[in-house]
Scaffold this motif. Structure first.
Motif, PDB file in Angstrom:
ATOM      1  N   ILE A 151       1.078  -1.158   0.124  1.00  0.00           N
ATOM      2  CA  ILE A 151      -0.125  -0.038   0.048  1.00  0.00           C
ATOM      3  C   ILE A 151       0.836   1.155  -0.090  1.00  0.00           C
ATOM      4  O   ILE A 151       1.595   1.463   0.923  1.00  0.00           O
ATOM      5  CB  ILE A 151      -0.850  -0.031   1.249  1.00  0.00           C
ATOM      6  N   GLU A 152       0.982   2.031  -0.939  1.00  0.00           N
ATOM      7  CA  GLU A 152       1.617   3.231  -1.168  1.00  0.00           C
ATOM      8  C   GLU A 152       1.010   4.263  -0.240  1.00  0.00           C
ATOM      9  O   GLU A 152      -0.192   4.405  -0.017  1.00  0.00           O
ATOM     10  CB  GLU A 152       1.579   3.761  -2.537  1.00  0.00           C
ATOM     11  N   ALA A 153       2.110   5.216   0.207  1.00  0.00           N
ATOM     12  CA  ALA A 153       1.416   6.450   1.008  1.00  0.00           C
ATOM     13  C   ALA A 153       0.624   7.107   0.008  1.00  0.00           C
ATOM     14  O   ALA A 153       0.900   7.233  -0.972  1.00  0.00           O
ATOM     15  CB  ALA A 153       2.595   7.115   1.576  1.00  0.00           C
ATOM     16  N   GLY A 154      -0.440   7.588   0.715  1.00  0.00           N
ATOM     17  CA  GLY A 154      -1.735   8.208  -0.230  1.00  0.00           C
ATOM     18  C   GLY A 154      -2.785   7.451  -0.635  1.00  0.00           C
ATOM     19  O   GLY A 154      -3.730   7.963  -0.896  1.00  0.00           O
ATOM     20  N   ARG A 155      -2.614   6.244  -0.547  1.00  0.00           N
ATOM     21  CA  ARG A 155      -3.692   5.283  -0.859  1.00  0.00           C
ATOM     22  C   ARG A 155      -4.599   4.960   0.122  1.00  0.00           C
ATOM     23  O   ARG A 155      -4.448   5.017   1.103  1.00  0.00           O
ATOM     24  CB  ARG A 155      -3.107   3.871  -1.269  1.00  0.00           C
ATOM     25  N   HIS A 156      -5.814   4.572  -0.369  1.00  0.00           N
ATOM     26  CA  HIS A 156      -6.976   4.244   0.559  1.00  0.00           C
ATOM     27  C   HIS A 156      -6.782   2.905   1.221  1.00  0.00           C
ATOM     28  O   HIS A 156      -6.282   2.017   0.717  1.00  0.00           O
ATOM     29  CB  HIS A 156      -8.286   4.209  -0.490  1.00  0.00           C
ATOM     30  N   VAL A 157      -6.955   2.826   2.714  1.00  0.00           N
ATOM     31  CA  VAL A 157      -6.512   1.515   3.428  1.00  0.00           C
ATOM     32  C   VAL A 157      -8.176   1.162   3.838  1.00  0.00           C
ATOM     33  O   VAL A 157      -8.523   1.802   4.625  1.00  0.00           O
ATOM     34  CB  VAL A 157      -5.803   2.099   4.472  1.00  0.00           C
ATOM     35  N   HIS A 158      -8.368  -0.019   3.262  1.00  0.00           N
ATOM     36  CA  HIS A 158      -9.624  -0.680   3.730  1.00  0.00           C
ATOM     37  C   HIS A 158      -9.539  -2.152   3.542  1.00  0.00           C
ATOM     38  O   HIS A 158      -8.546  -2.564   3.274  1.00  0.00           O
ATOM     39  CB  HIS A 158     -10.798   0.076   2.845  1.00  0.00           C
ATOM     40  N   VAL A 159     -10.926  -2.831   3.554  1.00  0.00           N
ATOM     41  CA  VAL A 159     -10.761  -4.160   3.512  1.00  0.00           C
ATOM     42  C   VAL A 159     -10.231  -4.874   2.166  1.00  0.00           C
ATOM     43  O   VAL A 159     -10.017  -5.955   2.103  1.00  0.00           O
ATOM     44  CB  VAL A 159     -12.177  -4.806   3.597  1.00  0.00           C
ATOM     45  N   HIS A 160     -10.268  -3.861   1.243  1.00  0.00           N
ATOM     46  CA  HIS A 160      -9.663  -4.510  -0.223  1.00  0.00           C
ATOM     47  C   HIS A 160      -7.945  -4.913   0.062  1.00  0.00           C
ATOM     48  O   HIS A 160      -7.491  -5.244  -1.021  1.00  0.00           O
ATOM     49  CB  HIS A 160      -9.867  -3.474  -1.194  1.00  0.00           C
ATOM     50  N   ASN A 161      -7.371  -4.241   0.863  1.00  0.00           N
ATOM     51  CA  ASN A 161      -6.106  -4.427   1.033  1.00  0.00           C
ATOM     52  C   ASN A 161      -5.342  -4.496   2.374  1.00  0.00           C
ATOM     53  O   ASN A 161      -4.303  -4.672   2.545  1.00  0.00           O
ATOM     54  CB  ASN A 161      -5.303  -3.172   0.309  1.00  0.00           C
ATOM     55  N   VAL A 162      -6.433  -4.706   3.556  1.00  0.00           N
ATOM     56  CA  VAL A 162      -5.912  -4.925   4.760  1.00  0.00           C
ATOM     57  C   VAL A 162      -6.794  -5.919   5.254  1.00  0.00           C
ATOM     58  O   VAL A 162      -8.185  -5.961   5.024  1.00  0.00           O
ATOM     59  CB  VAL A 162      -5.992  -3.756   5.757  1.00  0.00           C
ATOM     60  N   GLU A 163      -6.360  -7.280   5.771  1.00  0.00           N
ATOM     61  CA  GLU A 163      -7.053  -8.262   6.554  1.00  0.00           C
ATOM     62  C   GLU A 163      -7.208  -7.937   7.948  1.00  0.00           C
ATOM     63  O   GLU A 163      -5.849  -7.844   8.445  1.00  0.00           O
ATOM     64  CB  GLU A 163      -6.201  -9.626   6.135  1.00  0.00           C
ATOM     65  N   GLY A 164      -8.229  -8.007   8.707  1.00  0.00           N
ATOM     66  CA  GLY A 164      -8.375  -8.051   9.949  1.00  0.00           C
ATOM     67  C   GLY A 164      -7.601  -9.336  10.616  1.00  0.00           C
ATOM     68  O   GLY A 164      -7.788 -10.312  10.210  1.00  0.00           O
TER      69      GLY A 164
END
Length: 105
Positions: free
Chosen positions: A81-94
């Motif tokens: 995940i690059e700085a400035g990107r949206h961070v959500h369930v599409h790129n982070v696993e709980g």
């Protein structure tokens, strides 16, 4: 809370260990996001639209790296995940409360 919401701030960082800031309003791609970290106002360029209440990466986060918000690990990056990107369930696993990761079963 680490700091008060300042007029003009677009996002909020709760803890100095955080990798993400939380959007205080809808943010378009390609805009400078102003966020408060400790006593400083910093900026980062948004690479994606960031909806209100969602997270934006403040640093580059490697695939497999733990992601911090509130000074705590909130998940693990499933891709870089690059700085400035949206961070959500599409790129982070709980990683909390998952039955498939319980010990001893």
């Amino acid at each position: 809370m680490a700091g008060e919401i300042v007029a003009g701030a677009d996002a909020l960082v709760v803890d100095s260990k955080d990798h993400v800031a939380t959007a205080l309003k809808d943010l378009a791609a390609g805009v400078q996001i102003h966020y408060r970290s400790n006593e400083e106002i910093k900026t980062i360029l948004s690479l994606d639209p960031i909806p209100f209440g969602h997270k934006v990466a403040l640093i580059d986060i490697a695939a497999g790296q733990d992601v911090y918000k509130y000074g705590e690990i909130i998940g693990r990056a499933t891709q870089t995940i690059e700085a400035g990107r949206h961070v959500h369930v599409h790129n982070v696993e709980g990683i909390r409360g998952r039955g498939d990761q319980s010990q001893g079963e």
